[in-house]
Design a protein around this motif. Structure first.
Motif, PDB file in Angstrom:
ATOM      1  N   ALA A 159       2.105  -0.656   4.318  1.00  0.00           N
ATOM      2  CA  ALA A 159       1.902  -2.100   4.622  1.00  0.00           C
ATOM      3  C   ALA A 159       2.161  -2.837   3.542  1.00  0.00           C
ATOM      4  O   ALA A 159       1.743  -2.552   2.551  1.00  0.00           O
ATOM      5  N   LYS A 160       2.430  -4.226   4.008  1.00  0.00           N
ATOM      6  CA  LYS A 160       2.483  -5.138   2.746  1.00  0.00           C
ATOM      7  C   LYS A 160       1.841  -6.588   3.025  1.00  0.00           C
ATOM      8  O   LYS A 160       1.568  -6.761   4.195  1.00  0.00           O
ATOM      9  N   ILE A 161       1.270  -6.951   1.881  1.00  0.00           N
ATOM     10  CA  ILE A 161       1.027  -8.484   2.064  1.00  0.00           C
ATOM     11  C   ILE A 161       2.012  -9.262   1.026  1.00  0.00           C
ATOM     12  O   ILE A 161       2.159  -8.955  -0.156  1.00  0.00           O
TER      13      ILE A 161
ATOM     14  N   ASN B   3       0.917  -1.108  -0.060  1.00  0.00           N
ATOM     15  CA  ASN B   3       0.133   0.147   0.062  1.00  0.00           C
ATOM     16  C   ASN B   3       0.866   1.263  -0.018  1.00  0.00           C
ATOM     17  O   ASN B   3       1.713   1.440   0.856  1.00  0.00           O
ATOM     18  N   SER B   4       0.753   2.108  -1.044  1.00  0.00           N
ATOM     19  CA  SER B   4       1.726   3.093  -1.378  1.00  0.00           C
ATOM     20  C   SER B   4       1.369   4.261  -0.206  1.00  0.00           C
ATOM     21  O   SER B   4       2.380   5.037   0.164  1.00  0.00           O
TER      22      SER B   4
ATOM     23  N   ASP C  42       2.325  -7.193   6.693  1.00  0.00           N
ATOM     24  CA  ASP C  42       3.208  -6.733   7.438  1.00  0.00           C
ATOM     25  C   ASP C  42       2.575  -5.049   7.447  1.00  0.00           C
ATOM     26  O   ASP C  42       2.532  -4.476   6.621  1.00  0.00           O
ATOM     27  N   THR C  43       2.260  -4.757   8.633  1.00  0.00           N
ATOM     28  CA  THR C  43       1.669  -3.449   9.015  1.00  0.00           C
ATOM     29  C   THR C  43       2.705  -2.220   8.884  1.00  0.00           C
ATOM     30  O   THR C  43       2.367  -1.102   9.111  1.00  0.00           O
ATOM     31  N   GLY C  44       4.035  -2.607   9.100  1.00  0.00           N
ATOM     32  CA  GLY C  44       5.171  -1.768   9.434  1.00  0.00           C
ATOM     33  C   GLY C  44       5.294  -1.775  11.150  1.00  0.00           C
ATOM     34  O   GLY C  44       6.405  -1.291  11.577  1.00  0.00           O
TER      35      GLY C  44
END
Length: 92
Positions: free
Chosen positions: A32-34, A27-28, A45-47
């Protein structure tokens, strides 16, 4: 053999669209990453922390399954993933 499929996927391979090792979406806005790994696990990963949960693809629905319940995200026609809160994740 592991294979990655281009988007948009034909329905015949839609259920196996995540057979590619280490496919990441981000998500730019939030960072956050999937992260999909081989098998049936995804790392969210929410950071501020990471959680690994099983996932299942059902048509356009990406279901993240945890002991707290199932979160359903949507696989959009352009290949991005949208959360129930409207966050968009694009292939990294």
């Amino acid at each position: 053999m592991l294979r990655c499929y281009p988007w948009p996927l034909p329905l015949s391979v839609r259920d196996s669209w995540m057979t590619c090792v280490s496919r990441s979406y981000v998500n730019s806005t939030s960072g956050a990453k999937i992260i999909f790994e081989s098998g049936d696990k995804v790392i969210f990963d929410t950071g501020m922390g990471k959680v690994e949960v099983p996932y299942k693809v059902d048509g356009q629905d990406l279901k993240l399954i945890s002991s707290e319940g199932t979160q359903i995200l949507t696989i959009l026609n352009d290949g991005s993933i949208q959360s129930p809160t409207g966050m968009n994740f694009v292939k990294q």
